[in-house]
Motif scaffolding. Structure first.
Motif, PDB file in Angstrom:
ATOM      1  N   TRP A   1      43.872  31.556  26.423  1.00 43.38           N
ATOM      2  CA  TRP A   1      43.205  32.481  27.342  1.00 43.38           C
ATOM      3  C   TRP A   1      41.748  32.101  27.543  1.00 43.38           C
ATOM      4  O   TRP A   1      41.084  31.642  26.606  1.00 43.38           O
ATOM      5  CB  TRP A   1      43.269  33.904  26.790  1.00 43.38           C
ATOM      6  CG  TRP A   1      44.674  34.409  26.663  1.00 43.38           C
ATOM      7  CD1 TRP A   1      45.535  34.199  25.630  1.00 43.38           C
ATOM      8  CD2 TRP A   1      45.388  35.185  27.633  1.00 43.38           C
ATOM      9  NE1 TRP A   1      46.740  34.799  25.883  1.00 43.38           N
ATOM     10  CE2 TRP A   1      46.680  35.423  27.101  1.00 43.38           C
ATOM     11  CE3 TRP A   1      45.062  35.710  28.877  1.00 43.38           C
ATOM     12  CZ2 TRP A   1      47.649  36.157  27.788  1.00 43.38           C
ATOM     13  CZ3 TRP A   1      46.015  36.445  29.560  1.00 43.38           C
ATOM     14  CH2 TRP A   1      47.298  36.663  29.027  1.00 43.38           C
TER      15      TRP A   1
ATOM     16  N   TYR B   1      52.289  32.765  27.274  1.00 43.19           N
ATOM     17  CA  TYR B   1      50.876  32.489  27.513  1.00 43.19           C
ATOM     18  C   TYR B   1      50.101  32.676  26.207  1.00 43.19           C
ATOM     19  O   TYR B   1      49.858  33.812  25.769  1.00 43.19           O
ATOM     20  CB  TYR B   1      50.327  33.409  28.598  1.00 43.19           C
ATOM     21  CG  TYR B   1      50.817  33.028  29.978  1.00 43.19           C
ATOM     22  CD1 TYR B   1      51.904  33.666  30.569  1.00 43.19           C
ATOM     23  CD2 TYR B   1      50.186  32.005  30.682  1.00 43.19           C
ATOM     24  CE1 TYR B   1      52.351  33.302  31.828  1.00 43.19           C
ATOM     25  CE2 TYR B   1      50.616  31.634  31.947  1.00 43.19           C
ATOM     26  CZ  TYR B   1      51.700  32.289  32.510  1.00 43.19           C
ATOM     27  OH  TYR B   1      52.134  31.913  33.764  1.00 43.19           O
TER      28      TYR B   1
ATOM     29  N   TYR C   1      39.482  39.514  35.237  1.00 38.50           N
ATOM     30  CA  TYR C   1      40.570  38.577  35.495  1.00 38.50           C
ATOM     31  C   TYR C   1      40.520  37.434  34.485  1.00 38.50           C
ATOM     32  O   TYR C   1      39.454  36.844  34.254  1.00 38.50           O
ATOM     33  CB  TYR C   1      40.480  38.036  36.919  1.00 38.50           C
ATOM     34  CG  TYR C   1      40.951  39.026  37.944  1.00 38.50           C
ATOM     35  CD1 TYR C   1      40.214  40.170  38.244  1.00 38.50           C
ATOM     36  CD2 TYR C   1      42.149  38.843  38.612  1.00 38.50           C
ATOM     37  CE1 TYR C   1      40.659  41.101  39.173  1.00 38.50           C
ATOM     38  CE2 TYR C   1      42.608  39.754  39.549  1.00 38.50           C
ATOM     39  CZ  TYR C   1      41.859  40.888  39.822  1.00 38.50           C
ATOM     40  OH  TYR C   1      42.312  41.802  40.742  1.00 38.50           O
TER      41      TYR C   1
ATOM     42  N   PHE D   1      45.912  36.862  34.864  1.00 40.56           N
ATOM     43  CA  PHE D   1      46.161  38.228  34.444  1.00 40.56           C
ATOM     44  C   PHE D   1      44.908  39.039  34.729  1.00 40.56           C
ATOM     45  O   PHE D   1      43.839  38.480  34.979  1.00 40.56           O
ATOM     46  CB  PHE D   1      46.475  38.271  32.940  1.00 40.56           C
ATOM     47  CG  PHE D   1      47.774  37.637  32.559  1.00 40.56           C
ATOM     48  CD1 PHE D   1      47.946  36.256  32.575  1.00 40.56           C
ATOM     49  CD2 PHE D   1      48.858  38.420  32.185  1.00 40.56           C
ATOM     50  CE1 PHE D   1      49.142  35.665  32.231  1.00 40.56           C
ATOM     51  CE2 PHE D   1      50.075  37.833  31.825  1.00 40.56           C
ATOM     52  CZ  PHE D   1      50.208  36.462  31.849  1.00 40.56           C
ATOM     53  N   ARG D   2      45.041  40.358  34.670  1.00 39.44           N
ATOM     54  CA  ARG D   2      43.868  41.204  34.843  1.00 39.44           C
ATOM     55  C   ARG D   2      43.977  42.438  33.972  1.00 39.44           C
ATOM     56  O   ARG D   2      45.070  42.860  33.592  1.00 39.44           O
ATOM     57  CB  ARG D   2      43.681  41.586  36.310  1.00 39.44           C
ATOM     58  CG  ARG D   2      44.766  42.497  36.872  1.00 39.44           C
ATOM     59  CD  ARG D   2      44.557  42.680  38.374  1.00 39.44           C
ATOM     60  NE  ARG D   2      45.561  43.573  38.954  1.00 39.44           N
ATOM     61  CZ  ARG D   2      45.687  43.801  40.256  1.00 39.44           C
ATOM     62  NH1 ARG D   2      44.864  43.189  41.134  1.00 39.44           N
ATOM     63  NH2 ARG D   2      46.619  44.613  40.707  1.00 39.44           N
ATOM     64  N   GLN D   3      42.810  42.992  33.680  1.00 40.06           N
ATOM     65  CA  GLN D   3      42.756  44.219  32.886  1.00 40.06           C
ATOM     66  C   GLN D   3      41.708  45.135  33.476  1.00 40.06           C
ATOM     67  O   GLN D   3      40.516  44.800  33.491  1.00 40.06           O
ATOM     68  CB  GLN D   3      42.445  43.915  31.415  1.00 40.06           C
ATOM     69  CG  GLN D   3      42.527  45.123  30.519  1.00 40.06           C
ATOM     70  CD  GLN D   3      42.554  44.758  29.044  1.00 40.06           C
ATOM     71  OE1 GLN D   3      42.249  43.635  28.647  1.00 40.06           O
ATOM     72  NE2 GLN D   3      42.956  45.707  28.217  1.00 40.06           N
TER      73      GLN D   3
ATOM     74  N   ARG E   1      46.508  44.807  29.869  1.00 40.49           N
ATOM     75  CA  ARG E   1      46.451  43.565  30.629  1.00 40.49           C
ATOM     76  C   ARG E   1      47.756  43.394  31.391  1.00 40.49           C
ATOM     77  O   ARG E   1      48.840  43.581  30.836  1.00 40.49           O
ATOM     78  CB  ARG E   1      46.226  42.390  29.682  1.00 40.49           C
ATOM     79  CG  ARG E   1      45.921  41.092  30.366  1.00 40.49           C
ATOM     80  CD  ARG E   1      45.503  40.025  29.362  1.00 40.49           C
ATOM     81  NE  ARG E   1      44.266  40.386  28.676  1.00 40.49           N
ATOM     82  CZ  ARG E   1      43.634  39.574  27.832  1.00 40.49           C
ATOM     83  NH1 ARG E   1      44.118  38.365  27.572  1.00 40.49           N
ATOM     84  NH2 ARG E   1      42.530  39.971  27.237  1.00 40.49           N
ATOM     85  N   GLU E   2      47.650  43.018  32.667  1.00 35.55           N
ATOM     86  CA  GLU E   2      48.851  42.867  33.483  1.00 35.55           C
ATOM     87  C   GLU E   2      48.899  41.493  34.136  1.00 35.55           C
ATOM     88  O   GLU E   2      47.863  40.910  34.481  1.00 35.55           O
ATOM     89  CB  GLU E   2      48.939  43.956  34.561  1.00 35.55           C
ATOM     90  CG  GLU E   2      47.858  43.917  35.606  1.00 35.55           C
ATOM     91  CD  GLU E   2      48.113  44.883  36.758  1.00 35.55           C
ATOM     92  OE1 GLU E   2      49.207  45.482  36.829  1.00 35.55           O
ATOM     93  OE2 GLU E   2      47.204  45.021  37.597  1.00 35.55           O
ATOM     94  N   PHE E   3      50.100  41.014  34.332  1.00 35.89           N
ATOM     95  CA  PHE E   3      50.337  39.736  35.013  1.00 35.89           C
ATOM     96  C   PHE E   3      49.989  39.870  36.486  1.00 35.89           C
ATOM     97  O   PHE E   3      50.331  40.866  37.128  1.00 35.89           O
ATOM     98  CB  PHE E   3      51.807  39.354  34.834  1.00 35.89           C
ATOM     99  CG  PHE E   3      52.240  38.158  35.617  1.00 35.89           C
ATOM    100  CD1 PHE E   3      52.914  38.314  36.818  1.00 35.89           C
ATOM    101  CD2 PHE E   3      51.981  36.879  35.164  1.00 35.89           C
ATOM    102  CE1 PHE E   3      53.333  37.210  37.546  1.00 35.89           C
ATOM    103  CE2 PHE E   3      52.389  35.775  35.879  1.00 35.89           C
ATOM    104  CZ  PHE E   3      53.066  35.942  37.073  1.00 35.89           C
TER     105      PHE E   3
END
Length: 120
Positions: A110, A107, A94, A37-39, A45-47
């Motif tokens: 993390w 999920y 990421y 994922f990333r922000q 936060r996005e897949f």
């Protein structure tokens, strides 16, 4: 429980490549579907990408299809994200994540994240 530690982030020019890695410790790695994922600053936060337990099934965000590739090595407890043709809009923190459910959901574990900056 599984503990996740990412590495491989950094500064890269547009069009360049980076490879992120995530090492897992704890409960059997092969029990988990894995994802990235990333922000980005000021965004949620996005897949980015997901991978099944056996490494056969993958899923990608539309924005990275054809440029990013997720893979895993269950013998080494690692999951990687190869990122090619990077764009400034790929700049983000990421995160590696693990799911006992499927690569699409659940999920619950993390890592701490690794910064990727795409800039000239």
């Amino acid at each position: 429980q599984v503990q996740l530690v990412e590495s491989g982030g950094g500064l890269v020019q547009p069009g360049g490549s980076l490879r992120l890695s995530c090492v897992a410790s704890g409960r059997a790695f092969s029990s988990y579907a894995m994802g990235w994922f990333r922000q980005a600053p000021g965004k949620g936060r996005e897949f980015v990408a997901g991978l099944s337990r056996n490494g056969i099934t993958t899923d990608y965000a539309e924005s990275v299809k054809g440029r990013f590739a997720i893979s895993r090595d269950n013998a080494k407890n690692t999951v990687s994200l190869q990122m090619n043709s990077l764009k400034p809009e790929d700049t983000a923190v990421y995160f590696c994540a693990a799911s006992l459910t499927s690569l699409y959901t659940g999920y619950n574990y993390w890592g701490q994240g690794t910064q990727v900056t795409v800039s000239s």
